[in-house]
Write a protein that holds these residues in place. Sequence first.
Motif, PDB file in Angstrom:
ATOM      1  N   SER A  28      35.325  41.340  51.302  1.00  0.00           N
ATOM      2  CA  SER A  28      36.720  40.946  51.458  1.00  0.00           C
ATOM      3  C   SER A  28      36.837  39.452  51.719  1.00  0.00           C
ATOM      4  N   ILE A  29      37.770  38.819  51.003  1.00  0.00           N
ATOM      5  CA  ILE A  29      38.078  37.398  51.201  1.00  0.00           C
ATOM      6  C   ILE A  29      39.549  37.321  51.596  1.00  0.00           C
ATOM      7  N   ILE A 133      38.559  42.925  37.529  1.00  0.00           N
ATOM      8  CA  ILE A 133      37.445  42.157  38.071  1.00  0.00           C
ATOM      9  C   ILE A 133      37.167  41.022  37.090  1.00  0.00           C
ATOM     10  N   PHE A 134      37.324  39.812  37.565  1.00  0.00           N
ATOM     11  CA  PHE A 134      37.057  38.622  36.769  1.00  0.00           C
ATOM     12  C   PHE A 134      35.645  38.134  37.084  1.00  0.00           C
ATOM     13  N   GLY A 135      34.845  37.911  36.058  1.00  0.00           N
ATOM     14  CA  GLY A 135      33.491  37.402  36.239  1.00  0.00           C
ATOM     15  C   GLY A 135      33.298  36.132  35.437  1.00  0.00           C
ATOM     16  N   THR A 136      32.647  35.151  36.023  1.00  0.00           N
ATOM     17  CA  THR A 136      32.390  33.888  35.329  1.00  0.00           C
ATOM     18  C   THR A 136      30.972  33.423  35.623  1.00  0.00           C
ATOM     19  N   ALA A 172      35.206  39.698  46.539  1.00  0.00           N
ATOM     20  CA  ALA A 172      34.449  38.802  45.674  1.00  0.00           C
ATOM     21  C   ALA A 172      32.958  38.972  45.934  1.00  0.00           C
ATOM     22  N   GLY A 173      32.151  38.474  45.005  1.00  0.00           N
ATOM     23  CA  GLY A 173      30.707  38.547  45.157  1.00  0.00           C
ATOM     24  C   GLY A 173      30.023  37.957  43.945  1.00  0.00           C
ATOM     25  N   TYR A 174      28.736  38.298  43.781  1.00  0.00           N
ATOM     26  CA  TYR A 174      27.984  37.733  42.658  1.00  0.00           C
ATOM     27  C   TYR A 174      26.885  38.681  42.205  1.00  0.00           C
ATOM     28  N   ASN A 275      29.918  35.083  38.985  1.00  0.00           N
ATOM     29  CA  ASN A 275      30.803  35.001  40.141  1.00  0.00           C
ATOM     30  C   ASN A 275      32.001  35.924  39.918  1.00  0.00           C
ATOM     31  N   TYR A 276      32.171  36.908  40.804  1.00  0.00           N
ATOM     32  CA  TYR A 276      33.214  37.914  40.641  1.00  0.00           C
ATOM     33  C   TYR A 276      34.355  37.722  41.640  1.00  0.00           C
ATOM     34  N   VAL A 277      35.565  38.085  41.198  1.00  0.00           N
ATOM     35  CA  VAL A 277      36.675  38.279  42.111  1.00  0.00           C
ATOM     36  C   VAL A 277      37.509  39.436  41.576  1.00  0.00           C
ATOM     37  N   LYS A 278      37.888  40.355  42.469  1.00  0.00           N
ATOM     38  CA  LYS A 278      38.698  41.527  42.096  1.00  0.00           C
ATOM     39  C   LYS A 278      40.092  41.376  42.663  1.00  0.00           C
ATOM     40  N   MET A 279      41.105  41.600  41.781  1.00  0.00           N
ATOM     41  CA  MET A 279      42.493  41.453  42.208  1.00  0.00           C
ATOM     42  C   MET A 279      43.412  42.258  41.299  1.00  0.00           C
ATOM     43  N   PRO A 280      44.674  42.452  41.695  1.00  0.00           N
ATOM     44  CA  PRO A 280      45.601  43.218  40.853  1.00  0.00           C
ATOM     45  C   PRO A 280      45.886  42.514  39.532  1.00  0.00           C
TER      46      PRO A 280
END
Length: 314
Positions: A28-29, A133-136, A172-174, A275-280
């Motif tokens: 959680s961020i 989930i956005f990954g870059t 978020a995470g990786y 690098n991941y971030v999950k959001m609506p």
Amino acid sequence: MKQLAIKSAVLAALGIITAPAMATGLVSIPTTGFTVTASGVNGQPSAGTSAYTLCNTTGNFGSGDSTAPTSTANNTCAVFPANTLTAPESGYTLGLYNVRDMVINNSYTSGSSITIGSVIDYIWRNSTTSMCIFGTRFSMTNTDWNKTVAGTQTFEINDFARNGLPNSAVTAGYYYTSISDEVVFRIGRTFTSVQRRADEDNEDTDAAAGYYNQPLSYAGASTAAINGIEAFNDPLDVPTKLQQSALINTEWIDYTSDTNYQDEDGSSLKDSSINYVKMPCAAVPTTATGSYRFRQTAQEEAPWVEITMTGYKP
């Protein structure tokens, strides 16, 4: 930035590091930041609230030997999907895979546009929960970008920031994909990338005097793109409290790593983790309308530089 510890590299090469049944997972961020306790020791002498949470703390933020996450160690913020095209959580379908060049054009390039790497974007969506989930991931090349000095200067990315976050907590995470990846040291809910330097006498383990593992956020804290001290003197200048601060910004998320094809300290890791971030999200975006910021924050003698690209957001 030094290469990963030999043991972890060998294990990964032999396939011994595999996808575990139980992983730490995305963390959680929150929009309110993280409570920091004054330890009174190297790396965090002050208490307060930080935009940043710590992830893989091995390697002294790239100045020492970072160690790959496993199912049992060094795995805060880490996830272990089956492969790069698989979402880090179940129930998600890949909706976008996009590869673009990373291009720099500024006074250091003498006005020329120079491709110094590539950026891979992944977006997975869960249609039941309306979450994405956005990954870059980015990969740096052996390219001379600084035409103002002799020799080959390869670009170093110490922080990657992206916008488009909701005004609520995200996770978020990786994913550490291979032995050419660098791990993620910390993740923050902030626009500001705060410089982190190592003690010149103990670069594998210690922060330089005045540098924080978790920069603080408070009224009047920095809102700059990069915060710290650009000059590289011997001995190192000690930053002020303000120079080790980053104001919480709920629109942005920042990942601290250390990616370079050929680092100044003599070794290199050319790829980032994913690098991941999950959001609506109402749908998988197909057009890049947000902003990515790739920042060189001068762990050693390189100048402060920010590269801006359009990026994906809900």
